[in-house]
Enzyme design. Structure first.
Site, short mmCIF file in Angstrom:
data_model
loop_
_atom_site.label_atom_id
_atom_site.label_comp_id
_atom_site.label_asym_id
_atom_site.label_seq_id
_atom_site.Cartn_x
_atom_site.Cartn_y
_atom_site.Cartn_z
N THR A 126 -0.54 -10.92 12.04
CA THR A 126 0.44 -11.80 11.39
C THR A 126 1.83 -11.16 11.38
O THR A 126 2.84 -11.85 11.47
CB THR A 126 0.04 -12.18 9.95
OG1 THR A 126 0.01 -11.01 9.14
CG2 THR A 126 -1.31 -12.87 9.90
N ASN A 127 1.88 -9.84 11.30
CA ASN A 127 3.19 -9.17 11.37
C ASN A 127 3.78 -9.25 12.77
O ASN A 127 4.99 -9.40 12.93
CB ASN A 127 3.08 -7.71 10.90
CG ASN A 127 3.10 -7.61 9.38
OD1 ASN A 127 4.14 -7.82 8.75
ND2 ASN A 127 1.94 -7.35 8.79
N HIS B 229 3.93 -0.83 5.83
CA HIS B 229 2.83 -0.46 4.95
C HIS B 229 2.83 -1.40 3.74
O HIS B 229 3.89 -1.64 3.15
CB HIS B 229 2.97 1.00 4.50
CG HIS B 229 1.83 1.44 3.64
ND1 HIS B 229 0.59 1.75 4.17
CD2 HIS B 229 1.72 1.55 2.30
CE1 HIS B 229 -0.23 2.05 3.18
NE2 HIS B 229 0.43 1.94 2.04
N ASP C 55 2.28 7.92 6.49
CA ASP C 55 3.16 7.17 5.58
C ASP C 55 4.24 8.05 4.95
O ASP C 55 4.79 7.73 3.90
CB ASP C 55 2.36 6.46 4.48
CG ASP C 55 1.38 5.44 5.04
OD1 ASP C 55 1.73 4.75 6.02
OD2 ASP C 55 0.26 5.34 4.52
N ILE D 28 -4.26 6.80 12.89
CA ILE D 28 -3.29 7.82 12.47
C ILE D 28 -2.90 8.62 13.70
O ILE D 28 -3.75 9.07 14.47
CB ILE D 28 -3.86 8.71 11.34
CG1 ILE D 28 -4.00 7.86 10.07
CG2 ILE D 28 -2.96 9.92 11.10
CD1 ILE D 28 -4.48 8.61 8.86
N ALA E 259 7.00 -10.17 1.40
CA ALA E 259 7.64 -8.89 1.75
C ALA E 259 7.49 -8.51 3.23
O ALA E 259 8.47 -8.46 3.96
CB ALA E 259 7.11 -7.78 0.85
N ASN F 160 6.77 1.73 11.01
CA ASN F 160 5.49 1.18 10.54
C ASN F 160 5.73 0.33 9.31
O ASN F 160 6.61 0.62 8.50
CB ASN F 160 4.56 2.35 10.18
CG ASN F 160 3.24 1.89 9.59
OD1 ASN F 160 2.57 1.03 10.14
ND2 ASN F 160 2.86 2.45 8.45
N MET G 282 -4.24 0.46 13.06
CA MET G 282 -5.06 1.25 12.12
C MET G 282 -5.51 2.58 12.72
O MET G 282 -6.69 2.91 12.71
CB MET G 282 -6.27 0.42 11.68
CG MET G 282 -5.92 -0.90 11.02
SD MET G 282 -4.79 -0.69 9.63
CE MET G 282 -4.76 -2.36 8.98
N LYS H 219 3.51 -12.53 2.73
CA LYS H 219 4.47 -13.64 2.76
C LYS H 219 5.81 -13.26 2.16
O LYS H 219 6.86 -13.60 2.69
CB LYS H 219 3.91 -14.82 1.94
CG LYS H 219 3.07 -15.76 2.74
CD LYS H 219 2.83 -17.05 1.97
CE LYS H 219 1.81 -17.90 2.69
NZ LYS H 219 0.99 -18.69 1.79
#
Ligand code: GAR
Length: 202
Positions: A15-16, A111, A152, A94, A181, A109, A92, A179
Site C-alpha cells: 500500500t505504501n 516505520h 530504525d 534488516i 500518516a 524507510n 521486512m 491512512k
C-alpha cells in the site's frame, strides 16, 4: 528534466508503494521517478501493483543464500538500473552495514510508529501496533528516516502523529496510521530527498 532514479523495495501488500505510484501521477513526487520495484517475496501483492503501473519488477529471494550473497544480488539489481535512491516500503529485511554503506544517505524507510518508540529489531508490521496498544500510548504515528546499520536508527526525515482510540485493535490502528500518516509522509519525504539530491548537483 532530470529525475532521481528510485527503486522501491517491498515484501508484502504494497500500500505504501501504491501511495508512491499515485503521488508520482498526481505530481507530489516530481524530482524522482520510480523505475524499479524489488521484492524479496515472489508472492508479494506489491508486485501486481507495480506491474499495473508499468514499473519494472525484480524478485530477489534470500532462500538458500547467505546474507552476503543475498545483499550482493540486491546491490547488483540496483546497480544494473543505476538506482540513486532506495525506498524501503514494507521491506521486512534488516540490512547489514555493508549494504547500507554502499548506498549511504540514499536509503529511506517508513516505520509505523513515532521513532524512538516501538522500533528496532523485532518491531515490524502489525507487531508495532500490538506493542503500542499493549503499552497504552494515546498517540502513535509514522516516521520516515534514513537507513544506516542500526535498525530504525538513522536520521529522521519526517514524522506524523496519529491518535489511538478506545477499542482499537492492532488492525484498526494499523489502517489509521497508514491512512493518516504513512501514505502521506512517505511520498513527501521521498520528494524532499530527491529534490535535495538534485540541489546537491547544482
Ligand atoms: C507498513 O505499515 C510499514 O510501515 C511497515 O510494514 C507495513 C507494510 O505495508 N514497515 C515496517 O514495519 C518496517 N519496520 P505495505 O506493504 O502495505 O506498504
Amino acid at each position: 528534466m532530470r529525475k532521481v532514479k528510485i527503486a522501491v523495495l517491498v515484501s508484502g501488500g504494497g500500500t505504501n508503494l501504491q501511495a508512491l505510484i499515485d503521488s508520482q501521477k498526481n505530481g507530489v513526487i516530481k524530482n524522482g521517478e520510480i523505475v524499479l520495484v524489488v521484492s524479496n517475496k515472489e508472492t508479494a501483492f506489491a508486485l501486481e501493483r507495480a506491474k499495473k503501473a508499468k514499473v519494472k519488477t525484480r524478485v530477489v529471494t534470500k532462500t538458500g543464500k547467505s546474507r552476503e550473497e543475498f545483499e550482493s544480488d540486491l546491490i547488483k539489481v540496483l546497480r544494473d538500473d543505476r538506482i540513486e535512491l532506495v525506498v524501503l516500503a514494507g521491506f521486512m529485511v534488516i540490512l547489514s552495514e555493508r549494504f547500507t554503506s554502499t548506498f549511504k544517505d540514499r536509503i529511506i524507510n517508513v516505520h509505523p510508529s513515532l521513532i524512538p518508540s516501538f522500533c528496532g529489531e523485532g518491531f515490524y508490521g502489525l507487531k508495532v501496533h500490538e506493542k503500542a496498544l499493549e503499552y497504552g500510548v494515546k498517540v502513535t504515528g509514522a516516521t520516515v528516516h534514513f537507513v544506516n546499520e542500526i535498525p530504525d536508527g538513522g536520521k529522521i526525515i519526517m514524522q506524523k502523529p496519529v491518535e489511538v482510540l478506545e477499542g482499537d485493535t492492532p488492525e484498526i490502528l494499523q489502517e489509521r496510521v497508514m491512512k493518516q500518516a504513512e501514505w502521506i509522509i512517505l511520498p513527501l519525504a521521498t520528494e524532499k530527498v530527491c529534490s535535495d539530491i538534485l540541489k546537491g548537483e547544482m
